[in-house]
Design a protein around this motif. Structure first.
Motif, mmCIF file in Angstrom:
data_model
loop_
_atom_site.group_PDB
_atom_site.id
_atom_site.type_symbol
_atom_site.label_atom_id
_atom_site.label_comp_id
_atom_site.label_asym_id
_atom_site.label_seq_id
_atom_site.Cartn_x
_atom_site.Cartn_y
_atom_site.Cartn_z
ATOM 1 N N ASP A 63 25.811 46.097 -42.832
ATOM 2 C CA ASP A 63 26.833 46.084 -43.885
ATOM 3 C C ASP A 63 27.850 44.964 -43.676
ATOM 4 O O ASP A 63 28.502 44.545 -44.627
ATOM 5 N N PRO A 66 27.154 40.560 -45.233
ATOM 6 C CA PRO A 66 27.718 39.833 -46.372
ATOM 7 C C PRO A 66 29.078 39.210 -46.065
ATOM 8 O O PRO A 66 29.400 38.131 -46.581
ATOM 9 N N HIS A 69 28.351 36.012 -44.423
ATOM 10 C CA HIS A 69 27.860 35.023 -45.382
ATOM 11 C C HIS A 69 29.010 34.393 -46.167
ATOM 12 O O HIS A 69 29.011 33.184 -46.425
ATOM 13 N N VAL A 70 30.000 35.207 -46.530
ATOM 14 C CA VAL A 70 31.145 34.681 -47.277
ATOM 15 C C VAL A 70 31.992 33.770 -46.379
ATOM 16 O O VAL A 70 32.445 32.707 -46.811
ATOM 17 N N PRO A 98 27.504 32.795 -51.773
ATOM 18 C CA PRO A 98 28.061 34.147 -51.760
ATOM 19 C C PRO A 98 29.540 34.158 -52.143
ATOM 20 O O PRO A 98 30.289 33.236 -51.805
#
Length: 121
Positions: A63, A66, A69-70, A98
């Motif tokens: 979880d 992401p 990735h940002v 992203p």
């Protein structure tokens, strides 16, 4: 964060992380322990003799990906030296960018004024 990045790329063993990150073993041991205690990684025994463990992402660790990735997208945009890497969709082969969006409106969070409200007790 770099350990989690490497785990997301398939690294699982202490030596793989050490080689990838170039970090001293004692520091890596502390960081792996913290990530395991924090619930982002779990230790799984893969050899009884000698005893050897590998590290796998937990649901909480997956979880968090992401978020990584940002952060990486921000770095690619603002690092000043140009892009270091791209994030590619495995199915389509297309580069992705992203962003963090509101789940209810799909509006990017960076495009709106926000305020933090603490819940009432």
């Amino acid at each position: 964060m770099l350990i989690l990045r490497d785990a997301s790329l398939g690294l699982t063993r202490f030596e793989q992380f050490r080689t990838s990150l170039g970090v001293a073993p004692n520091i890596l041991t502390r960081r792996l322990k913290a990530l395991t205690e924090g619930g982002l990684l779990k230790k799984v025994r893969y050899s009884k003799t000698p005893p050897r463990d590998e590290y796998q992402l937990t649901e909480a660790g997956r979880d968090f990906l992401p978020v990584l990735h940002v952060i990486a997208a921000w770095g690619r945009k603002h690092n000043g030296a140009g892009k270091i890497s791209d994030l590619i969709d495995v199915e389509t082969g297309a580069a992705i960018e992203p962003v963090v969006v509101d789940n209810k409106t799909n509006a990017p969070l960076g495009s709106r004024a926000l305020r933090l409200v603490m819940p009432a007790n």
